[in-house]
Scaffold this motif. Sequence first.
Motif, PDB file in Angstrom:
ATOM      1  N   ASP A 305       0.568  -1.189  -0.014  1.00  0.00           N
ATOM      2  CA  ASP A 305       0.086   0.255  -0.085  1.00  0.00           C
ATOM      3  C   ASP A 305       0.746   1.071  -0.339  1.00  0.00           C
ATOM      4  N   TYR A 336      -1.233   4.367  -7.877  1.00  0.00           N
ATOM      5  CA  TYR A 336      -2.011   3.975  -7.015  1.00  0.00           C
ATOM      6  C   TYR A 336      -3.399   3.914  -7.183  1.00  0.00           C
ATOM      7  N   THR A 340      -5.711   0.033  -6.033  1.00  0.00           N
ATOM      8  CA  THR A 340      -6.359  -0.052  -4.405  1.00  0.00           C
ATOM      9  C   THR A 340      -7.774   0.135  -5.029  1.00  0.00           C
TER      10      THR A 340
END
Length: 351
Positions: A305, A336, A340
């Motif tokens: 993450d 990202y 995610t």
Amino acid sequence: MIPTPLSTGQKTLRLLLIGLVPLVILVLFLWAGGWLTPERLTSDKLVSVLQQAGGEHPGYRRNHAKGICVIGTFASNGNASALSRAALFAPGDTPVTGRFAIAGGNPSAPDYAVPVRSMALAFQQKDGEQWRTGMNAMPLFPVATPEGFYALQTATLPDPATGKPDPQKLGAFVEKYPEFKAFLAWAKQYVPSSSWASDRFNSLNAFRFIDKTGAAHLVRWSMVPHAAYQAISAADKNNKDFLQQDLQQRLNQGPLEWDLVITVAQPGDDGSNATKVWPADRQTINAGTLVLTRAVPQQQGPCNDINYDPLILPDGIAASDDPLLNARSAAYAKSYNLRTHEQAQQTGTHL
């Protein structure tokens, strides 16, 4: 005191200004997304072409998709504190969460098929600030600009008819971006190592270290391995995960170490062009040792993450005028956000 009533003209002007505010915000949003200037290169275009090259793999990075998390510390010796006031360069230890990877967007690619490897690190300072850096095991970047990088990705996309890049498109690319020839010359003679542990990883982009007086110093840096180089073997080429297995085996036997070596530019050295290697006689400073002690699979690991945005910098480190830095930062953020969101959908959670 009774305020003077606004005239009709003043009221009209105020209403126009109030109406213009959301319009300006909308225009800026559309411009940032490339909608008003479709010829302008955007992070959407960069990420899209990377996905075309690597294929669609929801939940993974669009580049350097295959990797492994690593955990350790950076033991600073204090030598770089004269160049940078960043807290991590004072004598002492700083926790590090990192990631080794191979280039490309396919998380199932065999390790031996991709010669370009990377090391990404996030240094967590005691004051809460972070330094994040992404480095590659090559001495120079293939192109000098984001437009060149986009053109390279486009030119190397496989032709549907042959499954290989079109030689004519590659030729046209090299003619337009002749700096690529230096990278080609390096790639032709390069023999990959048998281990991430023996790779030297370079920042490629230049940055500025800011010292306690506020003076700026143009620098690049490298992680120089303690492990000896060994060329990739025939056995390695028969094992698609040999880099990850080798790393685990080495860490089971003890920590792995790299020295953080800072290279200081001299007047006239170009900090805006990552295809230009600075002369070998430039001052170097050993700032301390990176000590890695543990590796964890990336999908459940602490690096999964982390967006290793090269512009997440602590006080004492600043960006140079290299145009690739802003492009990297924007593309990393786009990648990202996509992955995610996809991971949240896969697990049934909501962002």
